[in-house]
Scaffold this motif. Sequence first.
Motif, PDB file in Angstrom:
ATOM      1  N   GLY A   1       0.693  30.053  16.106  1.00  6.33           N
ATOM      2  CA  GLY A   1       0.208  28.385  15.846  1.00  6.33           C
ATOM      3  C   GLY A   1      -0.156  28.320  15.073  1.00  6.33           C
ATOM      4  N   VAL A   2      -0.274  27.417  14.977  1.00  4.71           N
ATOM      5  CA  VAL A   2      -1.120  26.646  13.485  1.00  4.71           C
ATOM      6  C   VAL A   2      -2.059  26.219  13.642  1.00  4.71           C
ATOM      7  N   GLU A   3      -2.840  26.012  11.812  1.00  6.85           N
ATOM      8  CA  GLU A   3      -4.384  25.076  12.322  1.00  6.85           C
ATOM      9  C   GLU A   3      -4.245  24.370  11.115  1.00  6.85           C
ATOM     10  N   VAL A   4      -4.372  22.975  10.391  1.00  6.24           N
ATOM     11  CA  VAL A   4      -4.165  22.452   9.548  1.00  6.24           C
ATOM     12  C   VAL A   4      -5.284  21.589   8.817  1.00  6.24           C
TER      13      VAL A   4
ATOM     14  N   PRO B   1       0.830  -1.368   0.093  1.00  7.14           N
ATOM     15  CA  PRO B   1       0.228   0.064  -0.177  1.00  7.14           C
ATOM     16  C   PRO B   1       0.667   1.619   0.081  1.00  7.14           C
ATOM     17  N   GLN B   2       0.255   2.277  -0.358  1.00  2.64           N
ATOM     18  CA  GLN B   2       0.919   4.242  -0.901  1.00  2.64           C
ATOM     19  C   GLN B   2       0.071   4.621  -0.041  1.00  2.64           C
ATOM     20  N   LEU B   3       1.003   5.609   0.528  1.00  2.00           N
ATOM     21  CA  LEU B   3       0.662   6.845   1.361  1.00  2.00           C
ATOM     22  C   LEU B   3      -0.623   7.505  -0.056  1.00  2.00           C
ATOM     23  N   PRO B   4      -1.392   8.561   0.515  1.00  2.00           N
ATOM     24  CA  PRO B   4      -3.139   8.555  -0.476  1.00  2.00           C
ATOM     25  C   PRO B   4      -2.305  10.046  -0.593  1.00  2.00           C
ATOM     26  N   ALA B   5      -2.275   9.725  -1.859  1.00  2.00           N
ATOM     27  CA  ALA B   5      -2.286  11.754  -2.295  1.00  2.00           C
ATOM     28  C   ALA B   5      -3.530  12.254  -1.099  1.00  2.00           C
ATOM     29  N   TYR B   6      -2.843  13.380  -0.547  1.00  2.00           N
ATOM     30  CA  TYR B   6      -4.316  14.612  -0.066  1.00  2.00           C
ATOM     31  C   TYR B   6      -3.227  15.943  -0.076  1.00  2.00           C
ATOM     32  N   ASN B   7      -4.639  16.628   0.173  1.00  2.00           N
ATOM     33  CA  ASN B   7      -4.559  17.807  -0.214  1.00  2.00           C
ATOM     34  C   ASN B   7      -5.043  19.146   1.493  1.00  2.00           C
ATOM     35  N   ILE B   8      -4.367  20.007   1.074  1.00  2.00           N
ATOM     36  CA  ILE B   8      -4.032  20.509   2.667  1.00  2.00           C
ATOM     37  C   ILE B   8      -4.776  21.610   2.065  1.00  2.00           C
ATOM     38  N   THR B   9      -6.510  21.548   2.746  1.00  2.00           N
ATOM     39  CA  THR B   9      -7.728  22.352   2.697  1.00  2.00           C
ATOM     40  C   THR B   9      -7.628  23.450   3.177  1.00  2.00           C
ATOM     41  N   ARG B  10      -6.958  23.678   4.901  1.00  2.00           N
ATOM     42  CA  ARG B  10      -7.197  24.665   5.241  1.00  2.00           C
ATOM     43  C   ARG B  10      -5.605  24.873   5.757  1.00  2.00           C
ATOM     44  N   LEU B  11      -4.718  25.706   5.901  1.00  2.00           N
ATOM     45  CA  LEU B  11      -3.360  26.220   7.014  1.00  2.00           C
ATOM     46  C   LEU B  11      -3.537  27.517   6.769  1.00  2.00           C
ATOM     47  N   ASN B  12      -4.129  27.721   8.123  1.00  2.00           N
ATOM     48  CA  ASN B  12      -3.857  28.980   9.641  1.00  2.00           C
ATOM     49  C   ASN B  12      -2.651  29.737  10.125  1.00  2.00           C
ATOM     50  N   PHE B  13      -1.972  30.044   9.922  1.00  2.00           N
ATOM     51  CA  PHE B  13      -1.066  30.919  10.822  1.00  2.00           C
ATOM     52  C   PHE B  13      -1.147  32.127  11.732  1.00  2.00           C
ATOM     53  N   LYS B  14      -1.872  32.334  13.288  1.00  2.00           N
ATOM     54  CA  LYS B  14      -1.988  33.223  14.052  1.00  2.00           C
ATOM     55  C   LYS B  14      -1.235  32.899  15.248  1.00  2.00           C
TER      56      LYS B  14
ATOM     57  N   SER C   1     -14.174   2.854   5.378  1.00  2.00           N
ATOM     58  CA  SER C   1     -13.216   2.610   4.675  1.00  2.00           C
ATOM     59  C   SER C   1     -13.693   3.298   3.303  1.00  2.00           C
ATOM     60  N   HIS C   2     -12.886   3.637   2.314  1.00  2.00           N
ATOM     61  CA  HIS C   2     -14.119   4.003   0.849  1.00  2.00           C
ATOM     62  C   HIS C   2     -14.805   4.950   0.626  1.00  2.00           C
ATOM     63  N   SER C   3     -13.463   6.372   1.429  1.00  2.00           N
ATOM     64  CA  SER C   3     -14.561   7.329   1.977  1.00  2.00           C
ATOM     65  C   SER C   3     -13.554   8.390   2.018  1.00  2.00           C
ATOM     66  N   GLU C   4     -13.890   9.729   1.838  1.00  2.00           N
ATOM     67  CA  GLU C   4     -12.550  10.731   2.490  1.00  2.00           C
ATOM     68  C   GLU C   4     -12.588  10.855   3.857  1.00  2.00           C
ATOM     69  N   VAL C   5     -11.441  11.848   3.848  1.00  2.00           N
ATOM     70  CA  VAL C   5     -10.980  11.621   5.338  1.00  2.00           C
ATOM     71  C   VAL C   5     -10.424  13.301   5.547  1.00  2.00           C
ATOM     72  N   ALA C   6     -11.640  13.518   7.006  1.00  2.00           N
ATOM     73  CA  ALA C   6     -10.335  15.127   7.298  1.00  2.00           C
ATOM     74  C   ALA C   6     -10.137  14.979   8.709  1.00  2.00           C
ATOM     75  N   VAL C   7      -8.555  14.919   8.168  1.00  2.00           N
ATOM     76  CA  VAL C   7      -7.478  14.889   9.530  1.00  2.00           C
ATOM     77  C   VAL C   7      -7.120  16.654   9.815  1.00  2.00           C
ATOM     78  N   ASP C   8      -7.622  17.309  11.311  1.00  2.00           N
ATOM     79  CA  ASP C   8      -7.859  18.789  11.885  1.00  2.00           C
ATOM     80  C   ASP C   8      -6.877  18.040  12.814  1.00  2.00           C
ATOM     81  N   ALA C   9      -5.593  19.396  12.598  1.00  2.00           N
ATOM     82  CA  ALA C   9      -4.543  19.017  13.648  1.00  2.00           C
ATOM     83  C   ALA C   9      -3.892  21.285  13.755  1.00  2.00           C
ATOM     84  N   ASP C  10      -3.414  21.338  14.921  1.00  2.00           N
ATOM     85  CA  ASP C  10      -3.232  22.399  15.892  1.00  2.00           C
ATOM     86  C   ASP C  10      -1.727  22.130  16.049  1.00  2.00           C
TER      87      ASP C  10
END
Length: 880
Positions: free
Chosen positions: A297-300, A266-279, A347-356
Amino acid sequence: MSDSETTPFLAASSSNKAADPDARPSLEQSETTPLLSSGATPRYDGEVDDEQNETASIAAGEMDAASIKSTTDRSIPKPSLIAGIVLSLFALGIMIGAFFVPVAVEEYAKQAVVLEPTNLSLVSITTSGVRARIQANFRMDAQRVENEHVRRVGKAVTWLVGSIGTEDTKIHVHLPDYDNLLLGSAAVPSMDVSIANGQNNAVDFVADLIPGDAEGIRTIANEWLEGRLDTVRLQGKADIQLRAGMIPLGTHSIVESLTFEGHDMPQLPAYNITRLNFKEIPVPESRPSQAEKWAMGVEVTIKAFNDYPISVDIPELGFEILVPGCGTADPPIVVASAITHRTSVKSHSEVAVDADGLVDKLPEPLTRACPHSNSSPLDLLFEKFLGNETTTVLVRGQQKPGGDTPGWLAEILSSITVPVPFPGRSFENTIRDFSLTDVHFKMPDPGAEPDDPESNPRVSGTIQVLAGLPSEMNFSLNVTNVRANADVFYKKQKLGELNLKEWQKANSTQFPATEGGEATLKIQSRIVDAPLNVTDADVMTDVIAALLFGGRGVELDINALVDVQVQTVLGDLVVKGVPAEGKIPVKPLGKDLPGLAQPKVGNIEILDTTSDSISLRALVNITNPTTYSATIPFISIHFEKNGTTLGEAQAENLDITKGNNTNIPVFAKWNPTMGGKTKGRNVGRELISQYLSGFNTTITIRTYNGTIPSLPSLGESLSRLNFTLAAPKLRLPPPGGGKDKDKDGDHFIRDATFHLWSSTAQFTLASPLKKNMLYIEYVNATALYNHTEVIGTIEYDLPFAAPPGESKTPRLPVVWDLDSVGYDKVEEALGGRMKLDARAMVGVRLGAWRERVWYWGRGIGAAVRFKLPNGGPGSLVFVW
């Protein structure tokens, strides 16, 4: 029953068959004969049985057809027949069961088994591992078996057995190629499955997965992430207790190896950074008495698609964000910490990961210059990011993340470093406005060599930049210093390079985003003596031509890499290589710049003369109508007429400001022989004559390769431009010593007095020279009325001086034309005014220089009156 089926153990003679093809042995014979010896068997009582003798003869091939026939008529004992059949079948069963059936069934099981995982979900994460729910479809597919005999045996055996069950089993997975390291183990509960061909089994069970050696997991994971894992071989070991229904089949030790190729893993899935906020965020100190501390602070938010049938609820996890050091051998540098939110993966769906993330300070190794370089790891990171290149950051689990993260998971994650490609950002259209005002040009040192940096012109001015801030930047910043290397273009052709190697003071003002708009940053900096390296003199000439003759301004494009010193919540940062694009609007210089300059020449001082040339120094007044100023250490230009060079002018240490510039010292050399000894002198003589006669005289000034000695190519290129201007007016002494302001002070001849009775004339002359004596060596003049009627002539060949200021000539003899209409008009003009024309050839001398010029005065206003008291009777005075 055929012969092949009834005589497998009978070695019959071919000759006997030939003798009686129709002869068929009896069933008793065919089944009992293989069990008998070929020779006579002794009885326990010492006699030989007749039947045995007959049988021995048959086995030896010595009986004829008749004896065989008679033998078949005899009866065979039933116990012997049954014993032979049982023993034969038992032997065959042992052979098939012991040798052929297990091998075939094993091969069948390997090829026919189909296992289709449908879902893998984590029920919970425990302190020792993971409790996972595994769902799959299991069946036997005989069509997958290639060997026909194996397929028949396998189908038969699995049909007979029907189903098979297992007890609780523990499976251990090792890495044989890595010192047999334990990768992990799984506790699988008991289950029953149907093994009949084509029968589908929906398998659904919960298993405890326990990770093994963390070092082994780290090794495999890192090699996989670094692309060095071509193959990986797994070896599973388990002791499986089998049963068929209630019948135990014993415990079987199974060891299976499975090899994965790199492309199958298995390969690392392709991903998109949809939110990037520095404050900016407050970080409380550990002690309440201490003041609040601020950090970045960084919100991703990262989104990816899960292609696998795996579902899992991921708890909060702690990570470290690292960036590469100076070299591959240097350890990565921790720059931030991050915590992911609880994430539900389906499974077989989009995943959104939020991180601070949190950056509380910049570590010293991050900003320290690398060995043998002026760039730090931070510089290298910014260089790629700002250049719209993908850079790589490293993500590693924290060893002690806190919260409910199990220790075993933290240990594994902290030993794995995942490289994460981080896309750069394009800064196109970031510059909203770019202006350069209060521009001051400083020409290069004339003594500099052409390749010397000091040979470049220098530019000073105020730069104002309005830049749009990326939406991700929601924190305050203040620009304190800037420096840049910029390429300047005109119509997509490179004009030169503007190099600001030294830091220039700057200040900035940040404006928050408006509704529907963006935040902006206004930066202002005063640049001083920035060298402009003109790389293409022809392009520079096109720019100047457009400014002079185009009637409108031009726009210069600028592409720059800017270094910026910025004050942030993390302290002072130096961001290098920020790409900046903009336009510099340059206002037009005016269509008639030489005319608008209105040059006036005064205080002429002769420095040297030769028979062909005059070297002089003059003070010149000019007007600078442009918005630019300039400092010119040295400049030299040629002046010419109709393409013939007549001399050159030089100036040093000029400081041209906006508006009026007075008393500019200019050194000039009148030397018509530069344009040819004969042609040059003729053109020069004509020019001086027209100038003295008051004609609208123009001269052309032109640059040449010596105009700016350190930039010969620029002077040569600018020579394509013609700068034609009116001959500058000489500053003459005011009439009457400055007392008579009503009289015109621009004429060389101020007035003239004609004495009728003595037939002489005396003129008042005004010399522009302040210290030098001008000599008139001869005069041949004619006075005219109405352009054609001769009044009189003057011929005088005795030299006389014209000293500085106003002076009177000697009385020059006049020969009147008494019969002309012009003379009558003179008499009629007594007490009134009249206009006269004058034509003359005059020989002049200045030091060693001599020239013969002509003079033509037309429409000269004259006041005529009869002068009695001092002028004597009959005197006429002409005042010009």
